[in-house]
Scaffold this active site. Sequence first.
Site, PDB file in Angstrom:
ATOM      1  N   GLU A 143       4.192  -4.907  12.071  1.00 23.64           N
ATOM      2  CA  GLU A 143       3.572  -3.800  12.275  1.00 23.64           C
ATOM      3  C   GLU A 143       1.854  -3.917  11.219  1.00 23.64           C
ATOM      4  O   GLU A 143       1.826  -4.603  10.478  1.00 23.64           O
ATOM      5  CB  GLU A 143       4.288  -2.439  11.243  1.00 23.64           C
ATOM      6  CG  GLU A 143       5.216  -1.931  11.955  1.00 23.64           C
ATOM      7  CD  GLU A 143       4.570  -0.810  12.809  1.00 23.64           C
ATOM      8  OE1 GLU A 143       3.633  -0.670  12.900  1.00 23.64           O
ATOM      9  OE2 GLU A 143       5.817  -0.918  13.417  1.00 23.64           O
ATOM     10  N   CYS A 196      -3.205   1.181   6.894  1.00 16.31           N
ATOM     11  CA  CYS A 196      -3.870   0.823   8.656  1.00 16.31           C
ATOM     12  C   CYS A 196      -4.250   1.570   9.631  1.00 16.31           C
ATOM     13  O   CYS A 196      -5.064   1.489  10.468  1.00 16.31           O
ATOM     14  CB  CYS A 196      -2.317  -0.277   9.020  1.00 16.31           C
ATOM     15  SG  CYS A 196      -0.916   1.316   8.974  1.00 16.31           S
ATOM     16  N   ASN A 227       0.711  -1.330   0.077  1.00 16.17           N
ATOM     17  CA  ASN A 227      -0.229   0.219  -0.146  1.00 16.17           C
ATOM     18  C   ASN A 227       0.710   1.249   0.363  1.00 16.17           C
ATOM     19  O   ASN A 227       0.157   2.169  -0.659  1.00 16.17           O
ATOM     20  CB  ASN A 227      -0.989   0.092   1.016  1.00 16.17           C
ATOM     21  CG  ASN A 227      -0.619   0.059   2.715  1.00 16.17           C
ATOM     22  OD1 ASN A 227       0.759  -0.438   2.688  1.00 16.17           O
ATOM     23  ND2 ASN A 227      -1.290  -0.040   3.642  1.00 16.17           N
ATOM     24  N   GLU A 277       8.441   2.222  14.557  1.00 15.06           N
ATOM     25  CA  GLU A 277       8.663   2.677  13.115  1.00 15.06           C
ATOM     26  C   GLU A 277       8.794   4.624  13.187  1.00 15.06           C
ATOM     27  O   GLU A 277       8.092   4.557  13.249  1.00 15.06           O
ATOM     28  CB  GLU A 277       8.696   2.652  12.114  1.00 15.06           C
ATOM     29  CG  GLU A 277       8.669   0.036  11.864  1.00 15.06           C
ATOM     30  CD  GLU A 277       8.277  -0.029  10.869  1.00 15.06           C
ATOM     31  OE1 GLU A 277       7.495   0.102   9.499  1.00 15.06           O
ATOM     32  OE2 GLU A 277       8.710  -1.250  10.280  1.00 15.06           O
TER      33      GLU A 277
HETATM   34  P1  NAD Z   1      -0.080  -9.025   3.709  1.00 15.13           P
HETATM   35  O1  NAD Z   1      -0.462  -9.577   4.917  1.00 15.13           O
HETATM   36  O2  NAD Z   1      -1.072  -9.743   2.712  1.00 15.13           O
HETATM   37  O3  NAD Z   1       1.660  -8.863   3.448  1.00 15.13           O
HETATM   38  C1  NAD Z   1       1.791  -8.236   4.146  1.00 15.13           C
HETATM   39  C2  NAD Z   1       4.003  -8.592   3.124  1.00 15.13           C
HETATM   40  O4  NAD Z   1       3.917 -10.448   3.333  1.00 15.13           O
HETATM   41  C3  NAD Z   1       4.054  -9.090   1.796  1.00 15.13           C
HETATM   42  O5  NAD Z   1       5.515  -8.567   1.267  1.00 15.13           O
HETATM   43  C4  NAD Z   1       3.836 -10.326   0.672  1.00 15.13           C
HETATM   44  O6  NAD Z   1       4.240 -11.114  -0.343  1.00 15.13           O
HETATM   45  C5  NAD Z   1       4.208 -10.973   2.296  1.00 15.13           C
HETATM   46  N1  NAD Z   1       3.790 -12.615   2.612  1.00 15.13           N
HETATM   47  C6  NAD Z   1       3.031 -12.405   2.653  1.00 15.13           C
HETATM   48  N2  NAD Z   1       2.253 -14.248   3.052  1.00 15.13           N
HETATM   49  C7  NAD Z   1       3.681 -14.246   3.766  1.00 15.13           C
HETATM   50  C8  NAD Z   1       3.961 -15.532   3.926  1.00 15.13           C
HETATM   51  N3  NAD Z   1       3.244 -16.734   4.519  1.00 15.13           N
HETATM   52  N4  NAD Z   1       5.267 -15.671   4.697  1.00 15.13           N
HETATM   53  C9  NAD Z   1       6.111 -14.541   4.630  1.00 15.13           C
HETATM   54  N5  NAD Z   1       5.306 -13.354   3.721  1.00 15.13           N
HETATM   55  C10 NAD Z   1       4.409 -13.318   3.594  1.00 15.13           C
HETATM   56  O7  NAD Z   1      -0.789  -7.970   4.220  1.00 15.13           O
HETATM   57  P2  NAD Z   1      -1.048  -6.341   2.329  1.00 15.13           P
HETATM   58  O8  NAD Z   1      -1.995  -6.937   1.394  1.00 15.13           O
HETATM   59  O9  NAD Z   1       0.125  -6.500   1.407  1.00 15.13           O
HETATM   60  O10 NAD Z   1      -1.744  -5.256   3.851  1.00 15.13           O
HETATM   61  C11 NAD Z   1      -2.102  -5.073   3.732  1.00 15.13           C
HETATM   62  C12 NAD Z   1      -2.292  -5.149   5.109  1.00 15.13           C
HETATM   63  O11 NAD Z   1      -1.040  -4.377   6.045  1.00 15.13           O
HETATM   64  C13 NAD Z   1      -3.449  -4.352   5.922  1.00 15.13           C
HETATM   65  O12 NAD Z   1      -3.935  -5.622   7.134  1.00 15.13           O
HETATM   66  C14 NAD Z   1      -2.303  -3.378   7.107  1.00 15.13           C
HETATM   67  O13 NAD Z   1      -3.655  -2.927   8.136  1.00 15.13           O
HETATM   68  C15 NAD Z   1      -1.457  -4.179   7.214  1.00 15.13           C
HETATM   69  N6  NAD Z   1      -0.176  -2.135   7.002  1.00 15.13           N
HETATM   70  C16 NAD Z   1       0.253  -2.098   8.348  1.00 15.13           C
HETATM   71  C17 NAD Z   1       1.038  -0.953   8.883  1.00 15.13           C
HETATM   72  C18 NAD Z   1       1.295  -0.520  10.135  1.00 15.13           C
HETATM   73  O14 NAD Z   1       1.929  -0.198   9.667  1.00 15.13           O
HETATM   74  N7  NAD Z   1       0.717  -1.508  10.848  1.00 15.13           N
HETATM   75  C19 NAD Z   1       0.879  -0.490   7.103  1.00 15.13           C
HETATM   76  C20 NAD Z   1       0.465  -0.623   6.124  1.00 15.13           C
HETATM   77  C21 NAD Z   1      -0.563  -1.714   6.033  1.00 15.13           C
END
Ligand code: NAD
Length: 504
Positions: free
Chosen positions: A265, A299, A166, A473
């Site tokens: 995060e 998020c 995102n 962070e």
């Molecule tokens: P996601 O969890 O699907 O993926 C995040 C990352 O993890 C990607 O690089 C993905 O390829 C990787 N990933 C997925 N499955 C994995 C596995 N089994 N092993 C290792 N890596 C894996 O999330 P997304 O859809 O990319 O992002 C959206 C989510 O991120 C939302 O829930 C949002 O709230 C959260 N987010 C949190 C913050 C924060 O600072 N707290 C910031 C931005 C986004």
Amino acid sequence: MVAVPVTREREQQVLTTVPRGLLIGGAWRESSGGRTFTVEDPATGAVLGEVADASREDAVAALDAAAAAQGSWMRTAPRRRAEILRRAFEIVTERAEDFALVITLEMGKPLAEARGEVVYGAEFLRWFAEEAVRDYGRYGPSPEGTSRLLVQRRPVGPCLLITPWNFPLAMATRKIAPALAAGCTMVVKPAKLTPLTTLLFAQVLIEAGVPAGVVNVLPSGSAAAISGALLPDPRLRKLSFTGSTPVGRRLLIDAAQNVLRTSMELGGNAPFLVFDDADIPAAVAGAMAAKMRNMGEACTAANRFLVHRPVAEEFAAGLSAAMGALRTGRGTLPETQVGPLIDAGARDDVDALVAKAVDAGAVVSTGGRAVDGGGYFYEPTVLTDVPHDAEILKEEIFGPVAPMTTFDTEEEAIRLANDTEYGLASYLFTRDYARMMRVTEQIEYGMVGFNAGVISNAAAPFGGVKQSGLGREGGAEGLAEYTATQYVGIADPFAMPGGPGRLG
Ligand code: NAD
């Protein structure tokens, strides 16, 4: 300056500057199996290009490089590390337009927002350039006076950094900059949907002087293969992950086998509280920022609007008018204010949440439908009279939908705000400072926006409580995440041989 649409030639020209390989040990290479995956434009579904698809073997090679570079990088003078980060800040700033366009093309957000992300993302490079030389420890006598305590912070060691789609630049710099500042080497795995921005940024790091092996970048279509290869490896010392709570939970279990340091995060379900003494136009403006930044795919996005009953009608009318006036379209067009969602699944999930809320009794005040045609667009939507137990108030919406519900007392507002497994961002609109303090001290959130709809800042400790994650962070806290505390107990210098003996 009159804003002009970006031409296809300009899009192609920028895309040709993006490396498409894996960065391992300072060199760009193909994946070991020669595989690639495609990256799409979510506004059209068109393919933007092919990127090398890292395998398990590539992951091990990347960690080999990071482990080999760890010793010399941690001994590189903090001032030198700071200068490299500062140079990276300058290069990203000089090339802000290229970065913004790549972000818009692969992620979909309007160019104006992508420019905002470039400023925000670059700010982590500048902030941690400044923090790199201020990693202080402490020294002092033990309470008994019989010894001395020296406490220093040392780089934790090679890290695995996993980022979401995102904010493809800012989520990368928020991890890479403090890791570099602290003296850690790393393997970075960008999201499969948006690897191009990170690859372009990796090229900047090389130009800025980051030595070979310090930053290794592995785009991959099989994230689990990368984490599966690296998390059990004893050379890895830390995992920093930004993404969804379910994936974070899974990775925490895997990281536990190696007792890794972790920063997580994760997801949010931000309440946006509006009290009857709030400045309502300011609350509407704050709501637009908190909800619509990144099309709601943040998020920190306001996920639930909890409004004091006496001002509910006025607030709903203001928010619906503002949301209904937004122009949706491809992010490269100058008039666009709302881009597409990241993919068809994301759009369908939002649509399903809205449909279920309406079935449960919510009223559509504006929007409420997916937009027909190419791309994954959804209308900016306001729902009122949403029942307190509706699924849309419990799930992370990740789309341009503002569900509203009302409360009657401060206690009820606090109870509703805390009624979630998440605890990342929250927003509070009131003119009463005592109420602000009372509510802040009772809501379980890592971050509170007080009369403010945007709270992200490189100098601030960003992070959550409960199932929104662990660690912070940004800020001084962001550097500490990449260091391990080392304590040295020093014998009483007066009692050492040749000394005068203990006094008193
Ligand atoms: P996601 O969890 O699907 O993926 C995040 C990352 O993890 C990607 O690089 C993905 O390829 C990787 N990933 C997925 N499955 C994995 C596995 N089994 N092993 C290792 N890596 C894996 O999330 P997304 O859809 O990319 O992002 C959206 C989510 O991120 C939302 O829930 C949002 O709230 C959260 N987010 C949190 C913050 C924060 O600072 N707290 C910031 C931005 C986004």
